[in-house]
Design a protein around this motif. Structure first.
Motif, mmCIF file in Angstrom:
data_model
loop_
_atom_site.group_PDB
_atom_site.id
_atom_site.type_symbol
_atom_site.label_atom_id
_atom_site.label_comp_id
_atom_site.label_asym_id
_atom_site.label_seq_id
_atom_site.Cartn_x
_atom_site.Cartn_y
_atom_site.Cartn_z
ATOM 1 N N UNK A 2 29.722 30.107 23.119
ATOM 2 C CA UNK A 2 29.109 29.171 22.123
ATOM 3 C C UNK A 2 28.860 27.980 22.904
ATOM 4 N N UNK A 3 27.366 27.367 22.542
ATOM 5 C CA UNK A 3 27.263 26.093 23.097
ATOM 6 C C UNK A 3 26.444 26.077 24.270
ATOM 7 N N UNK A 4 26.206 27.254 25.080
ATOM 8 C CA UNK A 4 25.908 27.561 26.189
ATOM 9 C C UNK A 4 24.289 26.953 26.024
ATOM 10 N N UNK A 5 24.070 25.867 26.840
ATOM 11 C CA UNK A 5 22.534 25.288 26.730
ATOM 12 C C UNK A 5 21.553 26.149 27.147
ATOM 13 N N UNK A 6 21.696 26.792 28.268
ATOM 14 C CA UNK A 6 20.699 27.920 28.608
ATOM 15 C C UNK A 6 20.267 28.855 27.606
ATOM 16 N N UNK A 7 21.409 29.361 26.949
ATOM 17 C CA UNK A 7 21.385 30.425 26.117
ATOM 18 C C UNK A 7 20.654 29.690 24.676
ATOM 19 N N UNK A 8 20.981 28.540 24.449
ATOM 20 C CA UNK A 8 20.454 27.754 23.322
ATOM 21 C C UNK A 8 18.985 27.529 23.516
ATOM 22 N N UNK A 9 18.610 27.218 24.780
ATOM 23 C CA UNK A 9 17.272 27.162 25.253
ATOM 24 C C UNK A 9 16.169 28.160 24.966
ATOM 25 N N UNK A 10 16.986 29.252 25.563
ATOM 26 C CA UNK A 10 16.286 30.704 25.728
ATOM 27 C C UNK A 10 15.926 31.247 24.143
ATOM 28 N N UNK A 11 17.006 30.991 23.313
ATOM 29 C CA UNK A 11 16.820 31.477 22.175
ATOM 30 C C UNK A 11 15.556 30.533 21.232
ATOM 31 N N UNK B 294 16.986 22.977 19.792
ATOM 32 C CA UNK B 294 16.935 22.004 21.015
ATOM 33 C C UNK B 294 17.670 20.736 20.660
ATOM 34 N N UNK B 295 17.646 20.339 19.278
ATOM 35 C CA UNK B 295 18.162 18.992 18.948
ATOM 36 C C UNK B 295 19.780 19.389 19.321
ATOM 37 N N UNK B 296 20.444 20.332 18.820
ATOM 38 C CA UNK B 296 21.727 20.854 19.129
ATOM 39 C C UNK B 296 22.171 20.719 20.422
ATOM 40 N N UNK B 297 21.283 21.475 21.463
ATOM 41 C CA UNK B 297 21.587 21.303 22.874
ATOM 42 C C UNK B 297 21.388 20.102 23.375
ATOM 43 N N UNK C 68 24.232 17.621 23.163
ATOM 44 C CA UNK C 68 25.206 17.677 24.263
ATOM 45 C C UNK C 68 25.012 17.270 25.594
ATOM 46 N N UNK C 69 23.714 17.239 25.905
ATOM 47 C CA UNK C 69 23.243 16.997 27.346
ATOM 48 C C UNK C 69 21.757 16.182 26.952
ATOM 49 N N UNK C 70 21.679 14.852 26.623
ATOM 50 C CA UNK C 70 20.304 14.361 26.149
ATOM 51 C C UNK C 70 19.386 14.159 27.513
ATOM 52 N N UNK C 71 20.063 14.100 28.626
ATOM 53 C CA UNK C 71 19.112 13.971 29.825
ATOM 54 C C UNK C 71 18.383 15.200 30.283
ATOM 55 N N UNK D 52 11.019 21.157 26.451
ATOM 56 C CA UNK D 52 10.632 22.325 25.445
ATOM 57 C C UNK D 52 10.528 21.897 23.929
ATOM 58 N N UNK D 53 11.351 21.089 23.594
ATOM 59 C CA UNK D 53 11.523 20.257 22.465
ATOM 60 C C UNK D 53 10.029 19.671 22.039
ATOM 61 N N UNK D 54 9.512 19.043 22.916
ATOM 62 C CA UNK D 54 8.251 18.259 22.867
ATOM 63 C C UNK D 54 7.141 19.326 22.636
ATOM 64 N N UNK D 55 7.106 20.450 23.226
ATOM 65 C CA UNK D 55 6.414 21.560 23.174
ATOM 66 C C UNK D 55 6.503 22.257 21.890
ATOM 67 N N UNK D 56 7.613 22.404 21.547
ATOM 68 C CA UNK D 56 7.704 23.012 20.123
ATOM 69 C C UNK D 56 6.944 22.154 19.095
#
Length: 171
Positions: free
Chosen positions: A97-106, A123-126, A129-132, A139-143
């Motif tokens: 749970x909360x793995x940033x790479x998995x959240x990004x991939x999903x 993206x917001x959730x991830x 946890x890691x704003x930088x 990816x958030x901008x692209x979305x």
């Protein structure tokens, strides 16, 4: 003696120019007695990338292995199986749970499917946890761009410590 047997086997398969597996696959794919959906499933199973099988085996043994999940999700998406990719990534997120790479991939898969608001929530959730994290921010901008939105106040994933917004706003 063994070398002669091996070479003889190569010579036999070279006569027709087609391997036995190719003959089997094409015979099944062209058979009129087999339901088209079953025929497609058989062809898919026979043509499956061997790396995909290895990745699936790895994930069975290590359900939280994101290094196996991402290329497998990518392969599923390339084959136009986004629901399978989402199911796979949900399984990884249950194990990690909360793995940033998995959240990004999903989120990327969700964006691919036009489900931008769901992707942006991930993206917001991830990013909380890691704003930088540049990958997540880009990816958030692209979305947002894919959805046709400009970055507005409610789209800011996480404020920076000095009070400025984590993403520059375009006006």
């Amino acid at each position: 003696m063994l070398a002669v047997v091996l070479l003889a086997g190569c010579a036999i398969s070279d006569r027709s120019g087609v391997s036995p597996q190719q003959t089997f696959t094409s015979d099944l794919a062209g058979s009129k007695e087999i339901d088209p959906a079953v025929r497609q499933r058989i062809s898919y199973t026979l043509s499956r990338d061997p790396d995909e099988g290895a990745l699936r085996d790895t994930l069975k043994q290590q359900p939280n292995n994101i290094d196996a999940a991402i290329p497998l999700a990518r392969a599923l998406l390339a084959r136009n199986c986004p629901n399978d990719a989402l199911e796979l990534l949900d399984g990884v997120l249950l194990a990690a749970p909360g793995d940033l790479r998995a959240l990004n991939a999903k989120a990327v898969v969700l964006d691919h499917e036009g489900r931008h608001q769901e992707a942006q929530e991930l993206y917001r959730h991830a990013l909380a946890a890691e704003p930088a994290n540049r990958m997540l921010r880009n990816n958030f901008k692209l979305s947002l761009a894919l959805e046709g939105k400009r970055e507005v106040d409610d789209a800011d994933p996480a404020p920076q410590a000095d009070g400025r917004h984590a993403l520059a706003r375009s006006r």
